[in-house]
Design an enzyme around this catalytic site. Structure first.
Site: not given
Ligand code: IVH
Length: 386
Positions: A37, A84, A113, A115, A173, A323
């Protein structure tokens, strides 16, 4: 080598390098050795030096960094970066589900999903080429950190041929895997020890946790340092006009085919019961993952239903974050004061630097009795767990 041959070779090397990057950093199935690589990358860098006019903005040679950004440009988000609504309580999650059902008049299909605990990023692609990456900032405008994001090897600089939209933004993220975090802190520790700092001074200077480390790293001025810190990124949402999917699930599957790193741990569930199973499972298994997660994100799958649900001023009504309760968190002991109870009993109280723990702010903790202080060998300025 003439310019035309060099051009062909640069194209071919770029394609191969990105392909092997993807196999290594996204699929975790490399087919060539690190040595092979590096040979390809070195040849590319050599040719680009020899023919600077042929170097393309999406060249994989940028993965190694080298750009210094004195001041990050502010960019207004085309689609505001919302956060969120979040909850720690099962009851509130059931209430969320009831609200959703009431509005759409049906039992929704949810996508669960993980977080990821990092920093949000919005990455724009034009004709398959990464053109811009912007941090959340205040949600309306953020910082242009494109040069730094280009060093993250799992993020495609150019999409392999496919039926992607001419223009779209993908959100995700950026995080620091725990192994990178430990390695960096280890290096910092050794260096400071060598420089003669004492333990307390060292503790103050170490990276606090992988999320802080990711946030700090993505805003560094020297992209070479960013490249050395092994950040990674999971993508979880696509914005664009006339996107070719009917629901979130399809968009994740497509994004994966276009070359993005999508977590494999998402789950489709008709109704809320499966969501609780997912939460209970990951509340335990999250510690087996090589990166930090702080909860589960639950999204209504169908885009028409999402539209029907709409948004509040701050966040979508079609999604919520559940959470995980923090196990424990460390903070600084500011002072010990004594509280006299109604019965005259004296209780020592630890006054702490305020810290968030499972949705509440902890400022004070009872120490039960003076023996306890001695047993713990507590001193003001110590870091304690609560
Ligand atoms: S969805 C409108 N999916 O958590 C859709 N957010 O306050 C918004 N985050 O702002 C995001 N994992 O920074 C989404 N699987 C995931 C996530 C995720 C982490 C973060 C992201 C978001 C905050 C929620």
């Amino acid at each position: 080598m003439d310019q035309n041959t060099a051009f062909q070779r640069i194209q071919e090397l770029s394609r191969q390098i990105e392909h092997h990057n993807h196999l290594y950093y996204v699929s975790a199935k490399p087919v060539i050795s690190d040595y092979e690589f590096d040979q390809l990358l070195e040849e590319l860098i050599r040719l680009e030096k020899q023919f600077p006019q042929l170097k393309q903005p999406e060249s994989p040679s940028q993965r190694v960094g080298g750009t210094i950004t004195k001041e990050f440009k502010t960019v207004v988000h085309k689609y505001p970066m919302l956060s969120l609504g979040n909850t720690y309580s099962e009851t509130e999650l059931r209430e969320f589900d009831e609200r959703v059902q009431k509005i759409i008049g049906d039992v929704p299909e949810y996508i669960c999903e993980l977080k990821f605990d990092g920093v949000a990023i919005g990455i724009s692609y034009e004709n398959g080429v990464l053109v811009r990456a912007v941090t959340r900032g205040d949600g309306v405008q953020g910082d242009d950190v494109t040069a730094n994001v280009k060093t993250i090897r799992s993020i495609p600089l150019k999409l392999a041929n496919g039926n992607y939209p001419a223009s779209f933004e993908i959100r995700g993220e950026i995080f620091m895997p725990r192994s990178s975090f430990d390695k960096i802190n280890d290096t910092i520790y050794r260096q400071l020890q060598e420089d003669g700092y004492n333990e307390e001074e060292i503790a103050d200077r170490l990276l606090k946790n992988p999320r802080n480390a990711a946030a700090g790293t993505i805003k560094m001025q020297d992209s070479k340092v960013v490249a050395s810190r092994n950040l990674d990124c999971f993508l979880y949402f696509i914005y664009g006009e006339n996107l070719p999917f009917k629901n979130h699930y399809e968009s994740l599957k497509q994004a994966k085919e276009w070359g993005f790193k999508i977590s494999e741990f998402y789950l489709k569930s008709k109704g809320i019961d499966g969501v609780f199973d997912y939460i209970n499972e990951w509340n335990v298994h999250r510690f087996d993952l090589p990166y930090d997660t702080d909860g589960v994100v639950i999204k209504v799958n169908d885009f028409r239903q999402q539209q029907e649900l709409g948004f509040t001023a701050k966040s979508p009504r079609w999604a919520i974050a559940y959470k995980f309760k923090a196990e424990s968190v460390s903070t600084k002991l500011l002072e010990v004061t004594y509280q006299v109870g109604r019965t005259g009993a004296i209780t020592p109280v630890a006054n702490l630097e305020p810290v968030q723990l499972s949705g509440t702010t902890v400022r004070r903790a009872s120490l039960h009795n003076a023996d306890q202080i001695e047993k713990l060998d507590l001193h003001e300025g110590d870091y304690v767990f609560c």
